[in-house]
Structure formats: C-alpha cells, structure tokens
Design an enzyme around this catalytic site. Sequence first.
Site, PDB file in Angstrom:
ATOM      1  N   ASN A   8       0.796  -1.228   0.000  1.00 36.19           N
ATOM      2  CA  ASN A   8       0.000   0.000   0.000  1.00 36.19           C
ATOM      3  C   ASN A   8       0.829   1.279   0.000  1.00 36.19           C
ATOM      4  O   ASN A   8       0.294   2.364   0.180  1.00 36.19           O
ATOM      5  CB  ASN A   8      -0.990  -0.024   1.169  1.00 36.19           C
ATOM      6  CG  ASN A   8      -2.017  -1.129   0.974  1.00 36.19           C
ATOM      7  OD1 ASN A   8      -2.171  -1.633  -0.139  1.00 36.19           O
ATOM      8  ND2 ASN A   8      -2.671  -1.541   2.039  1.00 36.19           N
ATOM      9  N   ARG A  10      -7.703  -1.038  -6.868  1.00 38.19           N
ATOM     10  CA  ARG A  10      -8.315   0.281  -6.650  1.00 38.19           C
ATOM     11  C   ARG A  10      -7.358   1.399  -7.040  1.00 38.19           C
ATOM     12  O   ARG A  10      -7.715   2.560  -7.066  1.00 38.19           O
ATOM     13  CB  ARG A  10      -8.691   0.438  -5.177  1.00 38.19           C
ATOM     14  CG  ARG A  10      -9.842  -0.429  -4.763  1.00 38.19           C
ATOM     15  CD  ARG A  10     -10.192  -0.193  -3.326  1.00 38.19           C
ATOM     16  NE  ARG A  10     -10.552   1.178  -3.039  1.00 38.19           N
ATOM     17  CZ  ARG A  10     -11.676   1.757  -3.417  1.00 38.19           C
ATOM     18  NH1 ARG A  10     -12.515   1.088  -4.151  1.00 38.19           N
ATOM     19  NH2 ARG A  10     -11.947   2.986  -3.091  1.00 38.19           N
ATOM     20  N   CYS A  66     -10.849  -5.346  -2.885  1.00 36.92           N
ATOM     21  CA  CYS A  66     -11.494  -6.377  -2.070  1.00 36.92           C
ATOM     22  C   CYS A  66     -12.962  -6.024  -1.800  1.00 36.92           C
ATOM     23  O   CYS A  66     -13.309  -4.881  -1.573  1.00 36.92           O
ATOM     24  CB  CYS A  66     -10.756  -6.511  -0.739  1.00 36.92           C
ATOM     25  SG  CYS A  66      -9.124  -7.189  -0.944  1.00 36.92           S
ATOM     26  N   ASP A  90      -6.780  -3.960   8.577  1.00 40.32           N
ATOM     27  CA  ASP A  90      -6.175  -5.085   7.841  1.00 40.32           C
ATOM     28  C   ASP A  90      -5.581  -6.125   8.775  1.00 40.32           C
ATOM     29  O   ASP A  90      -5.208  -7.210   8.348  1.00 40.32           O
ATOM     30  CB  ASP A  90      -5.053  -4.582   6.923  1.00 40.32           C
ATOM     31  CG  ASP A  90      -5.569  -3.621   5.881  1.00 40.32           C
ATOM     32  OD1 ASP A  90      -4.768  -3.115   5.095  1.00 40.32           O
ATOM     33  OD2 ASP A  90      -6.783  -3.360   5.869  1.00 40.32           O
TER      34      ASP A  90
HETATM   35  C1  EPZ Z   1      -6.554   1.600   1.889  1.00 40.08           C
HETATM   36  O1  EPZ Z   1      -7.818   1.433   1.277  1.00 40.08           O
HETATM   37  C2  EPZ Z   1      -5.869   0.251   1.800  1.00 40.08           C
HETATM   38  N1  EPZ Z   1      -5.759  -0.143   0.401  1.00 40.08           N
HETATM   39  C3  EPZ Z   1      -6.688  -0.796   2.565  1.00 40.08           C
HETATM   40  O2  EPZ Z   1      -5.965  -2.021   2.531  1.00 40.08           O
HETATM   41  C4  EPZ Z   1      -6.818  -0.362   4.012  1.00 40.08           C
HETATM   42  O3  EPZ Z   1      -7.610  -1.298   4.704  1.00 40.08           O
HETATM   43  C5  EPZ Z   1      -7.472   1.025   4.054  1.00 40.08           C
HETATM   44  O4  EPZ Z   1      -6.686   1.959   3.275  1.00 40.08           O
HETATM   45  C6  EPZ Z   1      -7.578   1.556   5.471  1.00 40.08           C
HETATM   46  O5  EPZ Z   1      -6.310   1.645   6.041  1.00 40.08           O
HETATM   47  C7  EPZ Z   1      -4.794   0.418  -0.355  1.00 40.08           C
HETATM   48  O6  EPZ Z   1      -4.020   1.233   0.105  1.00 40.08           O
HETATM   49  C8  EPZ Z   1      -4.745  -0.033  -1.784  1.00 40.08           C
HETATM   50  P1  EPZ Z   1      -9.984   4.357   2.892  1.00 40.08           P
HETATM   51  P2  EPZ Z   1      -8.722   2.736   0.913  1.00 40.08           P
HETATM   52  O7  EPZ Z   1     -10.192   5.307   1.773  1.00 40.08           O
HETATM   53  O8  EPZ Z   1      -7.828   3.857   0.548  1.00 40.08           O
HETATM   54  C9  EPZ Z   1     -14.663   5.067   3.120  1.00 40.08           C
HETATM   55  C10 EPZ Z   1      -5.559  -4.235   1.892  1.00 40.08           C
HETATM   56  O9  EPZ Z   1      -5.975  -5.333   2.261  1.00 40.08           O
HETATM   57  N2  EPZ Z   1     -14.501   5.943   1.953  1.00 40.08           N
HETATM   58  O10 EPZ Z   1      -9.154   4.778   4.079  1.00 40.08           O
HETATM   59  O11 EPZ Z   1      -9.770   2.317  -0.027  1.00 40.08           O
HETATM   60  C11 EPZ Z   1     -14.418   3.601   2.748  1.00 40.08           C
HETATM   61  O12 EPZ Z   1     -15.588   3.036   2.191  1.00 40.08           O
HETATM   62  C12 EPZ Z   1      -6.522  -3.078   1.720  1.00 40.08           C
HETATM   63  O13 EPZ Z   1      -4.352  -3.963   1.648  1.00 40.08           O
HETATM   64  C13 EPZ Z   1     -15.603   6.687   1.529  1.00 40.08           C
HETATM   65  O14 EPZ Z   1     -16.686   6.617   2.118  1.00 40.08           O
HETATM   66  O15 EPZ Z   1      -9.364   3.003   2.353  1.00 40.08           O
HETATM   67  C14 EPZ Z   1     -14.062   2.985   4.068  1.00 40.08           C
HETATM   68  O16 EPZ Z   1     -15.240   2.705   4.799  1.00 40.08           O
HETATM   69  C15 EPZ Z   1      -7.921  -3.469   2.122  1.00 40.08           C
HETATM   70  N3  EPZ Z   1     -15.468   7.497   0.431  1.00 40.08           N
HETATM   71  C16 EPZ Z   1     -13.301   4.111   4.787  1.00 40.08           C
HETATM   72  O17 EPZ Z   1     -13.649   5.336   4.101  1.00 40.08           O
HETATM   73  C17 EPZ Z   1     -14.273   7.613  -0.249  1.00 40.08           C
HETATM   74  O18 EPZ Z   1     -14.203   8.378  -1.232  1.00 40.08           O
HETATM   75  C18 EPZ Z   1     -11.792   3.932   4.746  1.00 40.08           C
HETATM   76  O19 EPZ Z   1     -11.426   3.848   3.378  1.00 40.08           O
HETATM   77  C19 EPZ Z   1     -13.165   6.847   0.204  1.00 40.08           C
HETATM   78  C20 EPZ Z   1     -13.308   6.031   1.312  1.00 40.08           C
END
Ligand code: EPZ
Length: 455
Positions: free
Chosen positions: A40, A113, A137, A327
């Site tokens: 990541n 993503r 995922c 995670d």
């Molecule tokens: C990153 O995902 C990581 N993936 C995830 O790891 C990790 O679990 C996550 O950050 C939290 O630390 C990568 O870096 C590729 P978020 P990301 O935006 O960026 C909501 C793995 O297994 N949200 O912090 O997608 C979202 O739905 C993966 O390596 C919105 O509502 O996570 C979630 O509920 C799994 N609108 C929360 O925020 C948006 O526009 C956190 O998502 C964006 C996010």
Amino acid sequence: MTTPVRDALADGVPPLTGDVLAIRGGRPLRGRVDVKGAKNLATKAMVASLLGETVSTLRDVPAISDVAVVRSLLEVHGVRVSDGDEPGALVFDPSDVESAHFEEIDAHAGASRIPILFCGPLLHRLGQAFIPDLGGCRIGDRPIDFHLDALRKFGAIVEKLPSGIRLSTGGARLHGANIHLPYPSVGATEQVLLTAVRAEGTTELRNAAIEPEIMDLIAVLQKMGAIISYEPNRVIVIEGVEKLRGYDHRSIFDRNEAASWASAALATDGEIFVGGAKQQEMLTFLNVFRKAGGWFDIQEDGILFRRDGELKPVVVETDVHPGFMTDWQQPLVVALTQANGRSVVHETVYENRLGFTDALVKMGADIVVHPRGLQDGPRRVPRRDLEQAAVITGPTPLHAADIVVPDLRGGYSHVIAALTAEGESRVSGVDILSRGYEKFLTKLDAVGADFDVIR
Ligand code: EPZ
C-alpha cells in the site's frame, strides 16, 4: 492433479493461478519469512513517478499482482518500466507519457483500486484522464466520493460514465484547494497529495490520513521536489510547484504482511521470524499481540513472534492510524478462536469486513457477528453503518473444511485457520493472495506448512 509444493515451486510454475491448496493443519509453523516493501505504498509511489520529469527508482517493490496492474497501467500511458540495479528495484522513465486508449486501460485495470490515483498525475501531464470502474477487495461498497469531491475542488471537470470516470482540466491548470475530509481516508489523502503537489498555489488538507504508508508517500514526493508540511491534528499543507523530478526510494516494509505472519505463529503455537519488520510501524499491533498471549523480540533485521503460553481473549476496535489497523483483524481473529474466553473485534472502518468469519464457524469456531456493532446510542465513528462486531468465544478446536477465499486479508486468515485445524482442508480461490503476499507458497513452505497445490 496434486502437486507436492516443492515440485510446484521447483519447476517455477506461477503459483496461485487458480490453485486449490490442500492444507494439513494442526502443527506449529516455525521458520523465517522476509517481507518486502508495503503493497500500500509501492503501488502509490509507482503512480507518483508520473509526476516527475526525470527517471524514478523504487526499491523493495514486492512481486505481487497489484504491482503488476499498476506497472501495466503506467506502460499504457507511455512510461517505460525496467528492472533496477538490485533485486526488487523498478525504474520508471516518464519522459514519453501519452494518452492511452480506453480499451487498453480497461484491459489493465484489473481488480485493483489504484487506478483512481492516476487522476491527478494524468490531469497534470495530459489535461485529461479516463479511469475505468475500480476493483479491490469486496469488504464494503468502496465509494470514491471523497476523491471526486477533492478533484472538483482542484478545478477538475469530472464526468461519471457507465464504464468509469472521465476527467479534464478544461484547458486550465489545476489550482490549490482547501479540503476537509469527512473521514481520514487513506485513498482520498493520497489523491489530494498526488494532485496538490503540482497544482497552482497552496492546498490545505484537514482530517488527513496519517498512516506510515502515507508518510512514506510524502517522503517520496518531497524527494521529487514537492513542498509538503505535516502539521498537528491531521493537517497537511502542500505548496504546489511547477515541476517535479524523479525519486530514488526504498519502500517501507509491509506491516500488514508482517502482522499476518505474526498471527499465524500465535494461532498455530509456532515461532516465526519476520525479516524486515520494524517496531515503530507496528506498536499498536504489538500491544494487542502481547495482550493476546504472544511474545515478540525486536531484533536489528526483523521481529521474532511466538505464543507465550495460553492464548488470552482481547477486545479490539479497528481504527485509523495510530489505532489497530483494519487489515490486521482478520488473521488475529483465527488466533482468538483458540483463546480461553470471549474476545470482541469491533470493525469500524469497513461495513463488511467480518464475512470471512463464516468459514471459521464452518470449521468449528464460535463467532457471532453483530452487523450493527454492540452498542446503541451515539457512535464513536460518525458513519453508523460502518460498525460491526464479532464476538469470539474460545477455545474451540477447528476441524478441516473446504473453504473459498473471500478477499485478500480474509483469505490469509482462511489459510491460517486451515493450518490451525486438525485434518486436511481444501482452500480455493487462493490466487487472490498473490495480490498482496509475495512468494506466498514459498513462505508457507519456509515455515514448515504441510500442503499440496492442486492444479
Ligand atoms: C486503503 O484502502 C488500503 N488499500 C486498505 O488495505 C486499508 O484497509 C485502508 O486503506 C484503510 O487503512 C490500499 O491502500 C490499496 P480508505 P482505501 O479510503 O484507501 C470510506 C488491503 O488489504 N470511503 O481509508 O480504499 C471507505 O468506504 C486493503 O491492503 C468513503 O466513504 O481506504 C471505508 O469505509 C484493504 N469514500 C473508509 O472510508 C471515499 O471516497 C476507509 O477507506 C473513500 C473512502
């Protein structure tokens, strides 16, 4: 056809391509695994190379399919990617970045993503971008509203199409913006960083994510010539600059993979040395690991993990950094099924990240998932539907079963469960694991797991 793992690895067949693993559990895992750069961070730093006028080198890049997806997307945009001067190093030459054709992009987007993070860099380089619908995922609906709102604030024209998103600058240069994220989203913070560094003027980002991978991306951008100040209370201020140069950077280690192997040692009463793991980025995990009955020794080149007597129940709530990473909870839950007592894992980041527990229940675990958390009244996290809780009561001996991997981290927990259970389990869909765990079969073999690959 059942291929003993040594034969599968010896003749170099690409592991995990639609394979089923026949895993015989019930024995402690003992040995050493070495984790490479963080999935990541590496994928995001690769995208950042698009912003530079000169060549970038990224080191300790894990050989995983998420990296392959980003590599091919960069190449579709004219970036020349080649092997660097050491194992795990990639070199990116962005001097001929050009607009790609839609079908080429779509063919390469894959289940990742990361493509959404191409928006800012492509708008700066080409004045336009097309981003196909995203993968990733299935742990929630994974919206990108924070990303698109931010891009519009920078002045981007965003058009949502059935097949993806078309963006343009309308011929103008993107300008700095004041952005206050509703939630410290990792992806949205990266979106703002990758766009603001070359926007005209200053950007102030509030309620930013501050995960170690974010701080490492800031280090990459600073090496490129960006001016980014990390201020108190999740505020990041970026002064846009005209040009950026390439970087030479070694990615931080993958703390998610490190935590996964630590949980495997805990669950199987084994002992695993995780080379490359560092204490600072894992402080919160190490506290919970110790409270659950784990023992660890911080060494110069890694961390030694093992169980320290009986497993103990814990109450854990996932959170943004520096809290307990979402995670990390899946692999830990497997160990908690063997703890003497009742544990609670409260998932507050994603709305559907406890589905993997179905397979554990099928193997004999006592886990009850509460889809709306355990408490009524005001929620700590201001997004009500995102709070789920799993109540795990142990110890419950796990027995073998045939299971299907649901997602990356849930899939890893299924493998640990099969390694913990008595008997032979068949785990299918393991190819998902190659998205985030480099040389997974080799590492399993290195810690003494007893399994065969069924092609
Ligand atoms: C990153 O995902 C990581 N993936 C995830 O790891 C990790 O679990 C996550 O950050 C939290 O630390 C990568 O870096 C590729 P978020 P990301 O935006 O960026 C909501 C793995 O297994 N949200 O912090 O997608 C979202 O739905 C993966 O390596 C919105 O509502 O996570 C979630 O509920 C799994 N609108 C929360 O925020 C948006 O526009 C956190 O998502 C964006 C996010």
